[in-house]
Design an enzyme around this catalytic site. Structure first.
Site, PDB file in Angstrom:
ATOM      1  N   ASN A 110      18.443  -5.639  -7.052  1.00  0.00           N
ATOM      2  CA  ASN A 110      17.309  -5.054  -6.317  1.00  0.00           C
ATOM      3  C   ASN A 110      18.167  -4.198  -5.126  1.00  0.00           C
ATOM      4  OD1 ASN A 110      14.998  -6.139  -3.731  1.00  0.00           O
ATOM      5  ND2 ASN A 110      14.892  -4.455  -4.956  1.00  0.00           N
ATOM      6  N   GLY A 111      17.334  -2.898  -5.320  1.00  0.00           N
ATOM      7  CA  GLY A 111      17.939  -1.865  -4.234  1.00  0.00           C
ATOM      8  C   GLY A 111      18.424  -0.660  -4.802  1.00  0.00           C
ATOM      9  N   CYS A 117      12.351  -3.828  -7.191  1.00  0.00           N
ATOM     10  CA  CYS A 117      12.785  -4.890  -8.198  1.00  0.00           C
ATOM     11  C   CYS A 117      12.730  -6.213  -7.366  1.00  0.00           C
ATOM     12  CB  CYS A 117      13.864  -4.762  -8.725  1.00  0.00           C
ATOM     13  SG  CYS A 117      14.560  -3.345  -9.450  1.00  0.00           S
ATOM     14  N   TYR A 148       4.102  -3.527   3.602  1.00  0.00           N
ATOM     15  CA  TYR A 148       3.385  -3.379   2.296  1.00  0.00           C
ATOM     16  C   TYR A 148       3.816  -4.353   1.139  1.00  0.00           C
ATOM     17  CZ  TYR A 148       1.856  -1.840  -2.306  1.00  0.00           C
ATOM     18  OH  TYR A 148       1.435  -1.770  -3.406  1.00  0.00           O
ATOM     19  N   GLY A 205       7.795  -5.710  -9.354  1.00  0.00           N
ATOM     20  CA  GLY A 205       8.077  -5.050 -10.422  1.00  0.00           C
ATOM     21  C   GLY A 205       7.438  -5.405 -11.530  1.00  0.00           C
TER      22      GLY A 205
HETATM   23  P1  AMP Z   1      -1.723   7.061  -1.568  1.00  0.00           P
HETATM   24  O1  AMP Z   1      -3.106   7.435  -2.478  1.00  0.00           O
HETATM   25  O2  AMP Z   1      -0.927   7.737  -2.264  1.00  0.00           O
HETATM   26  O3  AMP Z   1      -1.922   7.682  -0.398  1.00  0.00           O
HETATM   27  O4  AMP Z   1      -1.482   5.425  -1.511  1.00  0.00           O
HETATM   28  C1  AMP Z   1      -1.711   4.877  -0.526  1.00  0.00           C
HETATM   29  C2  AMP Z   1      -1.749   3.436  -1.181  1.00  0.00           C
HETATM   30  O5  AMP Z   1      -0.635   2.954  -1.725  1.00  0.00           O
HETATM   31  C3  AMP Z   1      -2.125   2.328   0.125  1.00  0.00           C
HETATM   32  O6  AMP Z   1      -3.265   1.484  -0.461  1.00  0.00           O
HETATM   33  C4  AMP Z   1      -0.782   1.250   0.114  1.00  0.00           C
HETATM   34  O7  AMP Z   1      -1.035   0.100   0.210  1.00  0.00           O
HETATM   35  C5  AMP Z   1      -0.374   1.830  -1.510  1.00  0.00           C
HETATM   36  N1  AMP Z   1       1.228   1.679  -1.383  1.00  0.00           N
HETATM   37  C6  AMP Z   1       1.942   2.268  -0.384  1.00  0.00           C
HETATM   38  N2  AMP Z   1       3.278   2.140  -0.695  1.00  0.00           N
HETATM   39  C7  AMP Z   1       3.335   1.869  -2.123  1.00  0.00           C
HETATM   40  C8  AMP Z   1       4.500   1.689  -2.977  1.00  0.00           C
HETATM   41  N3  AMP Z   1       5.756   1.802  -2.603  1.00  0.00           N
HETATM   42  N4  AMP Z   1       3.983   1.191  -4.219  1.00  0.00           N
HETATM   43  C9  AMP Z   1       2.632   1.180  -4.565  1.00  0.00           C
HETATM   44  N5  AMP Z   1       1.734   1.288  -3.629  1.00  0.00           N
HETATM   45  C10 AMP Z   1       2.189   1.601  -2.340  1.00  0.00           C
END
Ligand code: AMP
Length: 475
Positions: free
Chosen positions: A109-110, A9, A254, A35
């Site tokens: 948020n959290g 969030c 990220y 979000g």
């Molecule tokens: P995956 O296909 O599940 O391995 O997702 C990896 C991708 O998701 C990478 O390009 C990351 O930048 C992105 N990513 C990592 N953590 C999150 C998150 N919490 N929410 C959305 N995207 C994420």
């Protein structure tokens, strides 16, 4: 699985500004990355609170007539991002309730680690909940408190909450910001310095929101601090005993926007440094470094800088597609990567390519991307990740899937390499992740990379809650 475990969030609040709701709207716009499911603003004109909450992106939720209706010189807002489980308007924030002393709104948020336990206790005592969000737990704790003053009630409620909270409250004449004693999630304080609104205060999840509305960053709301904005100015309280801090390292990796300054450092600079360190630790002969846009861009720049290998964009992103994580089912997610990214033959043909991303979660994205790179003519594909393997789900406000879906929790680097079909795969080391911080990991939470959850296991309720969490995650 209850979606309350999956909330990422943004919070944003303005106090003492003639166009408070408008400023909050702009701030939420800047914080959209935190979000995308629902958005809301509550304003106060000193006589009552006005609220608007809706599912959707900030730009779709707030039209001119809606903002006009949100009158008053103080306002708080919220963007919510929940991916799995049901999406409901009833979970959209800010929540507004009436208690014995008037109306109060809350943005959170959290995630609370003991939210379920507190909810059970409150329900046994007669509280009726309208949402599945543990933010409502905080509201009920405030409403049922025996303390007479609002601050007394808030302090009593927060003393019971365990886990992550960066909070904003709004009453008729006050705005209150609070950050949990471990400081998991960011929260920054700013002020308008010039013009008719000079002196008005802003509190936001990230500094990029202050930049947009031309407010000046003053400082972070400190872990364990409660800041009260009222007719007599600003007051800071530190009612809780100090504990070791646990700032989320994944915000740097990220989650936060690269142009934000977070926990005292610029996110973009940190990400570039992660890329440089990644090159130092895991160099490989290649013709080209290419980022997975947008998340891998700063780290790829750093990697290219340190390795001397030229950077070029072998993958182009369609910017009008939401995050692939928004998609509810695995099949759509698979498809989603292709909708979002396209590989460029003119850049890749015949090249040995280092492809840089910030993290691998399920492995779906990397696998698709590597296939796309090869289909576009890449001769070799070397995947480099600017963080350690993601081995644990987050209980403090970052959306991560169940442990069973985390590829690095279930297989070795070599097994992951085979799954994603890379020629080589390497992750940044945990020590390498902290080189930018002079090697100091103290003060950070890196549970998603280490499995070391910064919770108090001597607290019986806490331990029970964590087991409950694990059980739910396995469902
Ligand atoms: P995956 O296909 O599940 O391995 O997702 C990896 C991708 O998701 C990478 O390009 C990351 O930048 C992105 N990513 C990592 N953590 C999150 C998150 N919490 N929410 C959305 N995207 C994420």
């Amino acid at each position: 699985m209850p979606d309350k475990f999956r909330e990422e969030c943004a919070v944003m609040g303005v106090y003492g500004h003639p166009e408070a709701a408008n400023m909050v709207y702009l701030g939420l716009y800047a914080l959209q990355h935190r979000g995308q499911e629902s958005s809301g603003i509550v304003s106060s004109d000193g006589k009552g609170l006005t609220s608007h909450r809706q599912m959707g992106l900030v730009a779709d939720v707030f039209k001119e007539d809606v903002i006009k209706r949100l009158e008053g010189s103080s306002a708080i807002g919220h963007n919510r991002y929940s991916t799995t489980g049901q999406s409901h308007l009833k979970n959209a924030q800010p929540f507004v309730v009436e208690y014995s002393q008037g109306p109060i709104a809350i943005s959170h948020n959290g995630n609370l680690v003991n939210g379920t336990l507190l909810r059970e206790e409150l329900e046994r005592a007669g509280s009726i909940f309208q949402s599945t969000s543990d933010t409502e737990v905080i509201i009920h704790l405030i409403a049922t408190s025996k303390e007479s003053s609002l601050m007394g009630r808030i302090i009593e409620a927060l003393a019971k909450a365990r886990g992550a909270y960066s909070l904003l409250f709004l009453t008729l004449d006050r705005m209150i910001a609070a950050r949990d004693p471990m400081g998991f999630r960011p929260l920054v304080l700013g002020r308008f310095q010039s013009g008719p609104s000079a002196g008005a205060y802003v509190v936001a999840s990230e500094t990029c929101a202050l930049d947009l509305i031309e407010a000046v960053y003053l400082r972070d709301v400190e872990p364990g601090e409660i800041v009260v904005f009222g007719p007599d100015g600003m007051e800071s309280l530190k009612p809780f005993p100090p504990v070791p801090h646990a700032k989320c390292i994944f915000e740097y990796i990220y989650f936060a926007r690269p142009d934000s300054n977070l926990f005292g450092h610029n996110v973009y600079q940190v990400r570039k440094a992660l890329g440089r360190q990644l090159a130092r630790e895991n160099g490989v002969p290649a013709d080209l470094v290419t980022p997975v846009p947008d998340s891998g861009v700063p780290a790829a720049i750093g990697y290219a800088e340190d390795s001397g290998i030229p950077l070029d964009f072998g993958l182009i992103r369609n910017h009008y597609v939401g995050r692939t994580f928004i998609e509810p089912s695995q099949s759509i997610r698979n498809f989603g990567v292709k909708i979002k990214l396209n590989a460029q033959r003119a850049v890749l043909e015949g090249k040995r390519v280092v492809v840089v991303d910030d993290s691998i979660v399920r492995g779906t994205t990397s696998r698709k991307i590597i296939r796309m790179l090869r289909d576009a003519g890449a001769k070799e594909v070397h995947m480099r990740i600017s963080s350690p393997p993601t081995v644990g789900p987050c209980y403090y406000g970052i959306d991560t899937p169940n442990r069973t879906e985390l590829i690095a929790a279930n297989g070795s680097v070599e097994e992951i390499r085979r799954y994603i079909e890379a020629d080589t795969l390497a992750y940044l080391s945990r020590d390498g992740m902290y080189t930018y911080f002079d090697g100091k990991s103290q003060g950070f939470c890196d549970a998603c990379f280490t499995g070391n959850y910064p919770v108090h296991f001597d607290d019986e309720g806490h331990t029970k809650q964590l087991h409950l969490f694990e059980a739910l995650q396995q469902r």
